[in-house]
Motif scaffolding. Structure first.
Motif, PDB file in Angstrom:
ATOM      1  N   UNK A  43      38.098  29.394  12.725  1.00  0.00           N
ATOM      2  CA  UNK A  43      38.032  28.207  13.587  1.00  0.00           C
ATOM      3  C   UNK A  43      38.048  26.922  12.777  1.00  0.00           C
ATOM      4  N   UNK A  44      37.278  26.882  11.700  1.00  0.00           N
ATOM      5  CA  UNK A  44      37.280  25.698  10.840  1.00  0.00           C
ATOM      6  C   UNK A  44      38.653  25.541  10.183  1.00  0.00           C
ATOM      7  N   UNK A  45      39.249  26.647   9.746  1.00  0.00           N
ATOM      8  CA  UNK A  45      40.559  26.594   9.090  1.00  0.00           C
ATOM      9  C   UNK A  45      41.642  26.085  10.029  1.00  0.00           C
ATOM     10  N   UNK A  46      41.602  26.473  11.288  1.00  0.00           N
ATOM     11  CA  UNK A  46      42.591  25.964  12.252  1.00  0.00           C
ATOM     12  C   UNK A  46      42.451  24.451  12.378  1.00  0.00           C
ATOM     13  N   UNK A  61      47.726  22.909  17.893  1.00  0.00           N
ATOM     14  CA  UNK A  61      47.170  24.087  17.214  1.00  0.00           C
ATOM     15  C   UNK A  61      45.787  24.453  17.753  1.00  0.00           C
ATOM     16  N   UNK A  62      44.828  23.510  17.789  1.00  0.00           N
ATOM     17  CA  UNK A  62      43.517  23.884  18.357  1.00  0.00           C
ATOM     18  C   UNK A  62      43.605  24.266  19.833  1.00  0.00           C
ATOM     19  N   UNK A  63      44.450  23.572  20.587  1.00  0.00           N
ATOM     20  CA  UNK A  63      44.589  23.897  22.004  1.00  0.00           C
ATOM     21  C   UNK A  63      45.204  25.284  22.192  1.00  0.00           C
ATOM     22  N   UNK A  64      46.187  25.621  21.375  1.00  0.00           N
ATOM     23  CA  UNK A  64      46.794  26.958  21.445  1.00  0.00           C
ATOM     24  C   UNK A  64      45.760  28.025  21.113  1.00  0.00           C
ATOM     25  N   UNK A  65      44.945  27.772  20.095  1.00  0.00           N
ATOM     26  CA  UNK A  65      43.914  28.748  19.726  1.00  0.00           C
ATOM     27  C   UNK A  65      42.941  28.936  20.881  1.00  0.00           C
ATOM     28  N   UNK A  66      42.453  27.840  21.422  1.00  0.00           N
ATOM     29  CA  UNK A  66      41.472  27.908  22.507  1.00  0.00           C
ATOM     30  C   UNK A  66      42.056  28.632  23.727  1.00  0.00           C
ATOM     31  N   UNK A  67      43.286  28.315  24.072  1.00  0.00           N
ATOM     32  CA  UNK A  67      43.940  28.940  25.231  1.00  0.00           C
ATOM     33  C   UNK A  67      44.166  30.430  25.008  1.00  0.00           C
ATOM     34  N   UNK A  68      44.707  30.784  23.846  1.00  0.00           N
ATOM     35  CA  UNK A  68      44.992  32.191  23.560  1.00  0.00           C
ATOM     36  C   UNK A  68      43.704  32.997  23.416  1.00  0.00           C
ATOM     37  N   UNK A  69      42.664  32.396  22.839  1.00  0.00           N
ATOM     38  CA  UNK A  69      41.399  33.102  22.726  1.00  0.00           C
ATOM     39  C   UNK A  69      40.811  33.352  24.115  1.00  0.00           C
ATOM     40  N   UNK A  70      40.954  32.391  25.004  1.00  0.00           N
ATOM     41  CA  UNK A  70      40.491  32.571  26.379  1.00  0.00           C
ATOM     42  C   UNK A  70      41.242  33.726  27.041  1.00  0.00           C
ATOM     43  N   UNK A 151      34.138  22.854  19.116  1.00  0.00           N
ATOM     44  CA  UNK A 151      33.333  22.082  18.160  1.00  0.00           C
ATOM     45  C   UNK A 151      33.728  22.437  16.727  1.00  0.00           C
ATOM     46  N   UNK A 152      33.890  23.713  16.438  1.00  0.00           N
ATOM     47  CA  UNK A 152      34.250  24.132  15.084  1.00  0.00           C
ATOM     48  C   UNK A 152      35.670  23.701  14.713  1.00  0.00           C
ATOM     49  N   UNK A 153      36.575  23.667  15.676  1.00  0.00           N
ATOM     50  CA  UNK A 153      37.900  23.091  15.415  1.00  0.00           C
ATOM     51  C   UNK A 153      37.747  21.618  15.020  1.00  0.00           C
ATOM     52  N   UNK A 154      36.886  20.913  15.724  1.00  0.00           N
ATOM     53  CA  UNK A 154      36.645  19.500  15.415  1.00  0.00           C
ATOM     54  C   UNK A 154      36.049  19.304  14.028  1.00  0.00           C
ATOM     55  N   UNK A 155      35.127  20.169  13.642  1.00  0.00           N
ATOM     56  CA  UNK A 155      34.541  20.100  12.299  1.00  0.00           C
ATOM     57  C   UNK A 155      35.633  20.314  11.254  1.00  0.00           C
ATOM     58  N   UNK A 156      36.475  21.314  11.473  1.00  0.00           N
ATOM     59  CA  UNK A 156      37.576  21.567  10.553  1.00  0.00           C
ATOM     60  C   UNK A 156      38.550  20.409  10.508  1.00  0.00           C
ATOM     61  N   UNK A 157      38.839  19.825  11.652  1.00  0.00           N
ATOM     62  CA  UNK A 157      39.751  18.686  11.709  1.00  0.00           C
ATOM     63  C   UNK A 157      39.181  17.525  10.892  1.00  0.00           C
ATOM     64  N   UNK A 158      37.893  17.266  11.065  1.00  0.00           N
ATOM     65  CA  UNK A 158      37.244  16.211  10.281  1.00  0.00           C
ATOM     66  C   UNK A 158      37.311  16.488   8.797  1.00  0.00           C
ATOM     67  N   UNK A 159      37.089  17.716   8.405  1.00  0.00           N
ATOM     68  CA  UNK A 159      37.180  18.106   7.002  1.00  0.00           C
ATOM     69  C   UNK A 159      38.607  17.943   6.488  1.00  0.00           C
ATOM     70  N   UNK A 160      39.584  18.282   7.302  1.00  0.00           N
ATOM     71  CA  UNK A 160      40.980  18.214   6.903  1.00  0.00           C
ATOM     72  C   UNK A 160      41.514  16.802   6.731  1.00  0.00           C
ATOM     73  N   UNK A 161      40.880  15.839   7.362  1.00  0.00           N
ATOM     74  CA  UNK A 161      41.343  14.449   7.245  1.00  0.00           C
ATOM     75  C   UNK A 161      40.746  13.732   6.047  1.00  0.00           C
ATOM     76  N   UNK A 162      39.808  14.352   5.367  1.00  0.00           N
ATOM     77  CA  UNK A 162      39.114  13.694   4.260  1.00  0.00           C
ATOM     78  C   UNK A 162      39.985  13.627   3.010  1.00  0.00           C
ATOM     79  N   UNK A 163      39.895  12.521   2.322  1.00  0.00           N
ATOM     80  CA  UNK A 163      40.670  12.311   1.096  1.00  0.00           C
ATOM     81  C   UNK A 163      39.816  12.414  -0.166  1.00  0.00           C
ATOM     82  N   UNK A 164      38.512  12.511  -0.023  1.00  0.00           N
ATOM     83  CA  UNK A 164      37.625  12.603  -1.180  1.00  0.00           C
ATOM     84  C   UNK A 164      37.905  13.905  -1.931  1.00  0.00           C
TER      85      UNK A 164
END
Length: 189
Positions: A43-46, A61-70, A151-164
């Motif tokens: 979930x974080x990786x997506x 991508x997150x929407x596809x995961x959420x829909x397919x998982x449902x 929520x975990x998709x959002x955490x991963x998205x936040x991590x993925x946008x970081x430049x540090x």
């Protein structure tokens, strides 16, 4: 080697459907993705992978995961399954780890299809488990699981946008952990 050793030590905790100690309901479903290492990592990786993309695929991508998982969970709830679901889950870990590492130039449709296939396998495993529990017919666990997924998709998205540099390094660590854990699960299934 260290990542593989770490994954080997966590093997008993890393199943598609660990027992979290919650009897039923919304909290059981919410804790399912958080305490299951395999689903947590995927979930974080997506989310991270989505953040690295451009255009509409960032939200697709997150929407596809959420829909397919449902969909997978609903199929599992009605009793459908297939023999290799645990193998598919292990393969999803390794594939997402590789996708994070390699930055392959894939079309939007292929990226969305990969995510949907992985999500269906995870959802199916969880739906089957929910169908076997005392909470049979209760949609609360499914709602909790989907909320935690978003929520975990959002955490991963936040991590993925970081430049540090440190956070970029953590993305590589995530990919390596997924490869190690996925390989461990794959060869132990």
């Amino acid at each position: 080697a260290l990542i593989y050793l770490f994954a080997f030590m966590l093997h008993p905790l890393a199943h598609a459907h660990p027992a979290q100690g919650f009897d039923h309901g919304l909290m059981y479903g919410f804790m399912h993705p958080i305490l299951g290492w395999d689903l947590l990592l995927v979930l974080v990786a997506v989310g991270v992978w989505a953040a690295r993309q451009g255009g509409k695929v960032r939200w697709q991508l997150p929407l596809a995961f959420l829909s397919a998982m449902t969909l997978g969970a609903i199929l599992g709830l009605v009793g459908m399954s297939f023999q290799g679901v645990e193998t598919a889950i292990a393969a999803s870990l390794m594939a997402m780890g590789l996708l994070l590492m390699l930055h392959l130039p894939l079309s939007r449709g292929v990226r969305v299809a990969f995510v949907a296939i992985f999500a269906t396998a995870h959802g199916l495993a969880h739906g089957v488990e929910l169908n076997q529990g005392a909470w049979q017919g209760n949609v609360s666990p499914l709602m909790g699981m989907l909320t935690a997924t978003a929520i975990l998709h959002g955490v991963g998205y936040g991590l993925g946008t970081q430049q540090h540099k440190l956070l970029q390094w953590s993305q590589a660590l995530l990919a390596g952990a997924m490869l190690g854990l996925g390989a461990n699960l794959f060869f132990s299934v």
